[in-house]
Motif scaffolding. Structure first.
Motif, PDB file in Angstrom:
ATOM      1  N   TYR A  43      12.642   0.615  -1.851  1.00  0.00           N
ATOM      2  CA  TYR A  43      12.210   0.143  -2.199  1.00  0.00           C
ATOM      3  C   TYR A  43      10.384   0.632  -2.298  1.00  0.00           C
ATOM      4  N   GLY A  44      10.452   2.098  -0.763  1.00  0.00           N
ATOM      5  CA  GLY A  44       8.992   2.389  -0.791  1.00  0.00           C
ATOM      6  C   GLY A  44       8.522   1.134   0.161  1.00  0.00           C
ATOM      7  N   LEU A  45       8.813   0.796   1.260  1.00  0.00           N
ATOM      8  CA  LEU A  45       8.173  -0.526   1.644  1.00  0.00           C
ATOM      9  C   LEU A  45       8.689   0.350   2.766  1.00  0.00           C
ATOM     10  N   LYS A  46       7.068  -0.269   3.796  1.00  0.00           N
ATOM     11  CA  LYS A  46       7.392   0.005   5.741  1.00  0.00           C
ATOM     12  C   LYS A  46       7.676  -0.903   6.231  1.00  0.00           C
ATOM     13  N   VAL A  47       8.978  -0.456   7.085  1.00  0.00           N
ATOM     14  CA  VAL A  47       9.536  -1.967   7.458  1.00  0.00           C
ATOM     15  C   VAL A  47       9.600  -1.334   8.439  1.00  0.00           C
ATOM     16  N   GLU A  48       9.711  -2.446   9.073  1.00  0.00           N
ATOM     17  CA  GLU A  48       9.697  -2.864  11.306  1.00  0.00           C
ATOM     18  C   GLU A  48      10.946  -3.699  11.832  1.00  0.00           C
ATOM     19  N   ARG A  49      11.546  -3.348  12.861  1.00  0.00           N
ATOM     20  CA  ARG A  49      12.279  -4.723  13.486  1.00  0.00           C
ATOM     21  C   ARG A  49      10.918  -4.931  14.509  1.00  0.00           C
ATOM     22  N   LYS A  50      11.196  -6.437  14.930  1.00  0.00           N
ATOM     23  CA  LYS A  50      10.309  -7.055  15.860  1.00  0.00           C
ATOM     24  C   LYS A  50      10.549  -7.600  16.968  1.00  0.00           C
ATOM     25  N   ASP A  51      10.874  -7.848  18.002  1.00  0.00           N
ATOM     26  CA  ASP A  51      10.872  -9.649  18.488  1.00  0.00           C
ATOM     27  C   ASP A  51       9.848 -10.743  18.103  1.00  0.00           C
ATOM     28  N   TRP A  52       9.994 -11.564  17.653  1.00  0.00           N
ATOM     29  CA  TRP A  52       9.846 -13.011  17.152  1.00  0.00           C
ATOM     30  C   TRP A  52       8.571 -13.342  17.992  1.00  0.00           C
ATOM     31  N   ALA A  53       9.179 -12.884  19.346  1.00  0.00           N
ATOM     32  CA  ALA A  53       8.077 -13.930  20.670  1.00  0.00           C
ATOM     33  C   ALA A  53       7.570 -12.312  21.093  1.00  0.00           C
ATOM     34  N   ASP A  54       7.455 -11.274  20.114  1.00  0.00           N
ATOM     35  CA  ASP A  54       6.547 -10.181  20.891  1.00  0.00           C
ATOM     36  C   ASP A  54       5.219 -10.763  21.203  1.00  0.00           C
ATOM     37  N   PRO A  55       4.625 -10.065  22.024  1.00  0.00           N
ATOM     38  CA  PRO A  55       3.437 -10.757  23.177  1.00  0.00           C
ATOM     39  C   PRO A  55       2.002  -9.660  21.946  1.00  0.00           C
ATOM     40  N   ASP A  56       2.556  -8.787  21.888  1.00  0.00           N
ATOM     41  CA  ASP A  56       1.596  -7.811  21.969  1.00  0.00           C
ATOM     42  C   ASP A  56       1.328  -6.961  20.382  1.00  0.00           C
ATOM     43  N   PHE A  57       2.059  -8.031  19.843  1.00  0.00           N
ATOM     44  CA  PHE A  57       2.274  -7.426  18.031  1.00  0.00           C
ATOM     45  C   PHE A  57       1.098  -7.849  17.136  1.00  0.00           C
ATOM     46  N   ASN A  58       0.658  -7.674  16.487  1.00  0.00           N
ATOM     47  CA  ASN A  58      -0.605  -8.347  15.988  1.00  0.00           C
ATOM     48  C   ASN A  58      -0.117  -8.468  14.138  1.00  0.00           C
ATOM     49  N   TRP A  59      -0.036  -9.692  14.083  1.00  0.00           N
ATOM     50  CA  TRP A  59       0.994 -10.124  13.226  1.00  0.00           C
ATOM     51  C   TRP A  59       0.361 -10.065  11.995  1.00  0.00           C
ATOM     52  N   SER A  60      -0.535 -10.089  11.507  1.00  0.00           N
ATOM     53  CA  SER A  60      -2.007 -10.314  10.543  1.00  0.00           C
ATOM     54  C   SER A  60      -1.827  -8.654  10.070  1.00  0.00           C
ATOM     55  N   THR A  61      -0.882  -7.364  10.558  1.00  0.00           N
ATOM     56  CA  THR A  61      -0.832  -6.375  10.098  1.00  0.00           C
ATOM     57  C   THR A  61       0.702  -5.653   9.535  1.00  0.00           C
ATOM     58  N   THR A  62       0.911  -7.494   8.827  1.00  0.00           N
ATOM     59  CA  THR A  62       2.371  -7.129   7.849  1.00  0.00           C
ATOM     60  C   THR A  62       2.572  -8.203   7.086  1.00  0.00           C
ATOM     61  N   LYS A  63       2.237  -7.362   5.645  1.00  0.00           N
ATOM     62  CA  LYS A  63       2.273  -8.616   4.488  1.00  0.00           C
ATOM     63  C   LYS A  63       2.819  -9.725   4.998  1.00  0.00           C
ATOM     64  N   ALA A  64       4.243  -9.515   5.250  1.00  0.00           N
ATOM     65  CA  ALA A  64       5.529 -10.741   5.245  1.00  0.00           C
ATOM     66  C   ALA A  64       6.948 -10.347   6.512  1.00  0.00           C
ATOM     67  N   VAL A  65       7.294 -11.513   7.184  1.00  0.00           N
ATOM     68  CA  VAL A  65       7.960 -11.325   8.257  1.00  0.00           C
ATOM     69  C   VAL A  65       9.270 -11.985   7.649  1.00  0.00           C
ATOM     70  N   LEU A  66      10.749 -11.103   7.889  1.00  0.00           N
ATOM     71  CA  LEU A  66      11.777 -11.712   7.410  1.00  0.00           C
ATOM     72  C   LEU A  66      12.333 -12.317   8.056  1.00  0.00           C
ATOM     73  N   PHE A  67      12.931 -13.054   8.325  1.00  0.00           N
ATOM     74  CA  PHE A  67      13.607 -13.752   9.781  1.00  0.00           C
ATOM     75  C   PHE A  67      14.815 -13.732   9.308  1.00  0.00           C
ATOM     76  N   ARG A  68      15.721 -13.243  10.449  1.00  0.00           N
ATOM     77  CA  ARG A  68      16.768 -12.175  10.275  1.00  0.00           C
ATOM     78  C   ARG A  68      17.811 -12.760  11.560  1.00  0.00           C
ATOM     79  N   THR A  69      17.409 -12.192  13.071  1.00  0.00           N
ATOM     80  CA  THR A  69      18.469 -13.050  13.974  1.00  0.00           C
ATOM     81  C   THR A  69      17.758 -12.653  15.199  1.00  0.00           C
TER      82      THR A  69
END
Length: 301
Positions: A43-69
């Motif tokens: 769908y032309g979306l920019k997508v990445e996988r991340k550990d939900w507990a990643d202490p270094d990721f800035n969660w405001s840099t993504t429109k959405a988070v999709l709970f998977r595993t």
């Protein structure tokens, strides 16, 4: 409008980020997340996988988070709740934060029951209330039961209890029951004879179903304990029953898994409703990822 580096982050946990030598179980996780990622990218979306507990990721840099595993959250529950509180103002949760909080604790079964959905009878044991495993059995009169935490997964602290092992289980759980809430249910014989069905929905759309069977001599259908998964062609009344359970949720999930069994009266009953991080078996039906992608697009457009 704020600028985002990503449209969707697929949430997993640290065990599934660049594993060095994945076995079959982990490979299934990687395969299914890849299928989902490719569907979203279609769908032309920019997508990445991340550990939900990643202490270094800035969660405001993504429109959405999709709970998977995020399959360690129930072992790190307080940490996970804090992460949700800190992250929810920064991005959009799929499923919604309201649904996740509602679905975290299996007391949601009472809400389903109040909405007229048949569920497995359940009694709850609040942590530290002093009531023993023996006492709750006397109160209910149930002779063959299953006990498990109200917050949990993967069969953690789950036991089948009968007269032959009630003393042993009570001893094992004595200290844990001071720290966690538990639930007791009468054992449903059909879990052994017929198995447990899982019905997968994306929005209002039914996608596919599977039949889960425990290995001989066990009652737990999870593959952690040797359970097996089989493709299943459902009857229309089964789909309709699962759909009614879906409609009893606080709001419509983008994705949902309705687990159900035949109760001891031979009628369909919800055993669990999985709205946070359910396994959805995209490896058995890769096209289902397209339905999930369509729902994600609706939620972020």
């Amino acid at each position: 409008m704020p600028q985002h580096d990503f449209d969707v982050i697929i949430l997993t946990d640290s065990r599934y980020i660049n594993p060095s030598a994945p076995g079959a179980y982990v490979q299934n996780v990687l395969t299914e997340d890849r299928i989902v990622k490719e569907a979203l990218q279609g769908y032309g979306l920019k997508v990445e996988r991340k550990d939900w507990a990643d202490p270094d990721f800035n969660w405001s840099t993504t429109k959405a988070v999709l709970f998977r595993t995020t399959w360690d959250y129930f072992n790190r529950f307080d940490e996970f709740k804090s992460w949700m509180e800190n992250t929810s103002p920064k991005t959009h949760f799929i499923n919604s934060e309201e649904l996740i909080r509602w679905n975290m604790d299996k007391r949601y079964l009472d809400d389903l029951s109040r909405e007229g959905i048949s569920v497995i009878p359940t009694r709850y044991l609040n942590r530290g209330n002093g009531m023993s495993v023996h006492e709750i059995h006397k109160i209910t009169g149930w002779k063959d039961t299953v006990i498990k935490p109200t917050v949990g997964g993967a069969g953690r602290h789950t036991y089948r209890i009968g007269q032959q092992n009630i003393d042993t289980v009570a001893q094992k759980l004595e200290s844990v029951m001071l720290e966690e809430d538990f639930m007791l249910q009468p054992f449903q014989e059909s879990v052994i004879t017929s198995g447990e069905w899982s019905f997968v929905f994306f929005g209002e759309t039914f996608s596919h179903a599977v039949l889960k069977r425990a290995k001989p001599g066990d009652f737990r259908v999870q593959d952690d304990f040797g359970g097996t998964v089989h493709e299943y062609t459902p009857r229309q009344n089964e789909i309709q029953f699962a759909h009614r359970a879906l409609q009893a949720c606080p709001n419509l999930p983008a994705y949902a898994r309705v687990d159900m069994v035949l109760n001891n009266s031979g009628e369909l009953a919800v055993s669990e409703l999985e709205l946070i991080e359910p396994e959805l078996w995209f490896r058995l039906k890769p096209d289902a990822a397209q339905l999930l992608a369509e729902e994600v697009v609706k939620h972020i457009s």
